[in-house]
Design a protein around this motif. Structure first.
Motif, PDB file in Angstrom:
ATOM      1  N   TYR A 127       0.839  -1.139   0.093  1.00  0.00           N
ATOM      2  CA  TYR A 127      -0.110   0.045  -0.064  1.00  0.00           C
ATOM      3  C   TYR A 127       0.879   1.341   0.027  1.00  0.00           C
ATOM      4  O   TYR A 127       0.163   2.242  -0.101  1.00  0.00           O
ATOM      5  N   GLN A 128       2.187   0.903   0.225  1.00  0.00           N
ATOM      6  CA  GLN A 128       3.001   2.218   0.124  1.00  0.00           C
ATOM      7  C   GLN A 128       3.194   2.804  -1.200  1.00  0.00           C
ATOM      8  O   GLN A 128       3.480   1.988  -2.249  1.00  0.00           O
ATOM      9  N   PRO A 129       2.839   4.087  -1.289  1.00  0.00           N
ATOM     10  CA  PRO A 129       3.172   4.635  -2.665  1.00  0.00           C
ATOM     11  C   PRO A 129       4.392   4.571  -3.446  1.00  0.00           C
ATOM     12  O   PRO A 129       5.445   4.824  -2.720  1.00  0.00           O
ATOM     13  N   HIS A 130       4.651   4.507  -4.698  1.00  0.00           N
ATOM     14  CA  HIS A 130       5.605   4.438  -5.190  1.00  0.00           C
ATOM     15  C   HIS A 130       5.652   5.806  -6.360  1.00  0.00           C
ATOM     16  O   HIS A 130       5.178   5.649  -7.313  1.00  0.00           O
ATOM     17  N   LEU A 131       6.214   6.809  -5.922  1.00  0.00           N
ATOM     18  CA  LEU A 131       6.112   8.067  -6.789  1.00  0.00           C
ATOM     19  C   LEU A 131       7.452   8.359  -7.522  1.00  0.00           C
ATOM     20  O   LEU A 131       8.627   7.950  -7.036  1.00  0.00           O
ATOM     21  N   ARG A 132       7.275   8.849  -8.585  1.00  0.00           N
ATOM     22  CA  ARG A 132       8.464   9.162  -9.487  1.00  0.00           C
ATOM     23  C   ARG A 132       8.375  10.717  -9.607  1.00  0.00           C
ATOM     24  O   ARG A 132       7.173  11.389  -9.881  1.00  0.00           O
ATOM     25  N   TYR A 133       9.322  11.517  -9.605  1.00  0.00           N
ATOM     26  CA  TYR A 133       9.325  12.838  -9.851  1.00  0.00           C
ATOM     27  C   TYR A 133      10.606  13.344 -10.767  1.00  0.00           C
ATOM     28  O   TYR A 133      11.290  12.447 -10.847  1.00  0.00           O
ATOM     29  N   TYR A 134      10.361  14.416 -11.217  1.00  0.00           N
ATOM     30  CA  TYR A 134      11.365  15.050 -12.053  1.00  0.00           C
ATOM     31  C   TYR A 134      11.821  16.249 -11.197  1.00  0.00           C
ATOM     32  O   TYR A 134      11.102  17.284 -11.129  1.00  0.00           O
ATOM     33  N   LEU A 135      13.084  16.493 -10.775  1.00  0.00           N
ATOM     34  CA  LEU A 135      13.605  17.565 -10.005  1.00  0.00           C
ATOM     35  C   LEU A 135      13.996  18.699 -10.715  1.00  0.00           C
ATOM     36  O   LEU A 135      15.001  18.490 -11.395  1.00  0.00           O
ATOM     37  N   ILE A 136      13.679  19.606 -10.602  1.00  0.00           N
ATOM     38  CA  ILE A 136      14.250  20.986 -11.124  1.00  0.00           C
ATOM     39  C   ILE A 136      14.565  21.789 -10.108  1.00  0.00           C
ATOM     40  O   ILE A 136      13.656  22.261  -9.199  1.00  0.00           O
ATOM     41  N   ASP A 137      15.644  22.057  -9.719  1.00  0.00           N
ATOM     42  CA  ASP A 137      16.600  22.523  -8.574  1.00  0.00           C
ATOM     43  C   ASP A 137      16.846  23.691  -8.950  1.00  0.00           C
ATOM     44  O   ASP A 137      17.969  24.066  -9.451  1.00  0.00           O
ATOM     45  N   GLU A 138      15.916  24.874  -8.679  1.00  0.00           N
ATOM     46  CA  GLU A 138      16.070  26.227  -9.156  1.00  0.00           C
ATOM     47  C   GLU A 138      17.386  26.904  -8.596  1.00  0.00           C
ATOM     48  O   GLU A 138      18.010  27.661  -9.303  1.00  0.00           O
ATOM     49  N   GLY A 139      17.945  26.524  -7.361  1.00  0.00           N
ATOM     50  CA  GLY A 139      19.019  27.054  -6.719  1.00  0.00           C
ATOM     51  C   GLY A 139      20.448  26.830  -7.428  1.00  0.00           C
ATOM     52  O   GLY A 139      21.457  27.233  -7.393  1.00  0.00           O
ATOM     53  N   ARG A 140      20.319  25.684  -8.439  1.00  0.00           N
ATOM     54  CA  ARG A 140      21.644  24.996  -8.686  1.00  0.00           C
ATOM     55  C   ARG A 140      21.736  25.778 -10.258  1.00  0.00           C
ATOM     56  O   ARG A 140      23.002  25.663 -10.756  1.00  0.00           O
ATOM     57  N   TYR A 141      20.913  26.531 -10.765  1.00  0.00           N
ATOM     58  CA  TYR A 141      21.362  27.381 -11.955  1.00  0.00           C
ATOM     59  C   TYR A 141      21.754  28.628 -11.735  1.00  0.00           C
ATOM     60  O   TYR A 141      21.300  29.447 -10.768  1.00  0.00           O
ATOM     61  N   THR A 142      22.763  29.151 -12.359  1.00  0.00           N
ATOM     62  CA  THR A 142      23.200  30.526 -12.356  1.00  0.00           C
ATOM     63  C   THR A 142      22.590  31.325 -13.127  1.00  0.00           C
ATOM     64  O   THR A 142      21.722  30.799 -14.113  1.00  0.00           O
ATOM     65  N   ASP A 143      22.695  32.559 -13.014  1.00  0.00           N
ATOM     66  CA  ASP A 143      21.668  33.435 -13.885  1.00  0.00           C
ATOM     67  C   ASP A 143      22.057  33.452 -15.249  1.00  0.00           C
ATOM     68  O   ASP A 143      21.217  33.704 -16.226  1.00  0.00           O
ATOM     69  N   GLU A 144      23.538  33.238 -15.761  1.00  0.00           N
ATOM     70  CA  GLU A 144      23.894  33.026 -16.920  1.00  0.00           C
ATOM     71  C   GLU A 144      23.266  31.748 -17.590  1.00  0.00           C
ATOM     72  O   GLU A 144      22.606  31.944 -18.517  1.00  0.00           O
ATOM     73  N   GLU A 145      22.982  30.538 -16.793  1.00  0.00           N
ATOM     74  CA  GLU A 145      22.496  29.617 -17.190  1.00  0.00           C
ATOM     75  C   GLU A 145      20.842  29.841 -17.668  1.00  0.00           C
ATOM     76  O   GLU A 145      20.326  29.119 -18.721  1.00  0.00           O
TER      77      GLU A 145
END
Length: 188
Positions: free
Chosen positions: A13-31
């Protein structure tokens, strides 16, 4: 994520979720600038919190991104709704007039005017606040100097040695306790 691990019979009964992480903090302004996507534009708006001018530039950039998107109408609606909420959250007291804004692309000038008025209002408030703080500091400095002058006068009167504490208090406006303290300080 359930700790400790559930018993074996509950694991089905435990859910198995998939997700796509977009980590805003990892991008520089130039990127972010190099990526011409609505999401990079949204990140640019969120990161432009240091000034209203930077926010206007980020909004201009996201408008250009939305215009170039193949799903322009749909993306415009979503981004417009998001930006209205974002600005209300960033500047809740600003009372931005965004109710009539239905399309970021079409109402870009209205938003620019709102941001420009907000900048002018904040600068005016900042100047008024600065003047008020300056007056307050001036009063405090004046009070400090006046007190120092009174103490100087008390010390001068004490040097004569003929006036009582009550007489000096009446003459200077200081309390008898303050006169006594100054008398003690002068003896040391």
């Amino acid at each position: 994520m359930v700790q400790p691990a559930p018993p074996e019979f509950l694991r089905v009964y435990q859910p198995h979720l998939r997700y796509y992480l977009i980590d805003e903090g990892r991008y520089t302004d130039e990127e972010l600038i190099s990526k011409q996507t609505p999401l990079s534009g949204i990140f640019g708006v969120e990161n432009a919190g240091h000034s209203w001018e930077a926010l206007q530039q980020a909004v201009d950039r996201i408008v250009e991104i939305v215009k170039a998107d193949p799903n322009k109408d749909r993306v415009d609606k979503i981004v417009t709704r998001w930006i209205k909420r974002h600005l209300q959250r960033v500047a809740p007291k600003a009372r931005l007039n965004l109710d009539r804004m239905s399309s970021l692309v079409e109402d870009r000038n209205m938003l620019a005017e709102n941001l420009e008025n907000l900048v002018k209002k904040e600068r005016l408030e900042g100047r008024q606040e600065g003047r008020q703080e300056g007056r307050q500091e001036g009063r405090q400095e004046g009070d400090r100097r006046a007190l120092e002058e009174k103490r100087k006068t008390v010390r001068h009167l004490l040097s004569f040695g003929v006036l009582s504490n009550d007489q000096i208090a009446v003459a200077t406006g200081l309390s008898v306790d303050e006169i006594v303290k100054l008398r003690i300080e002068d003896k040391h």
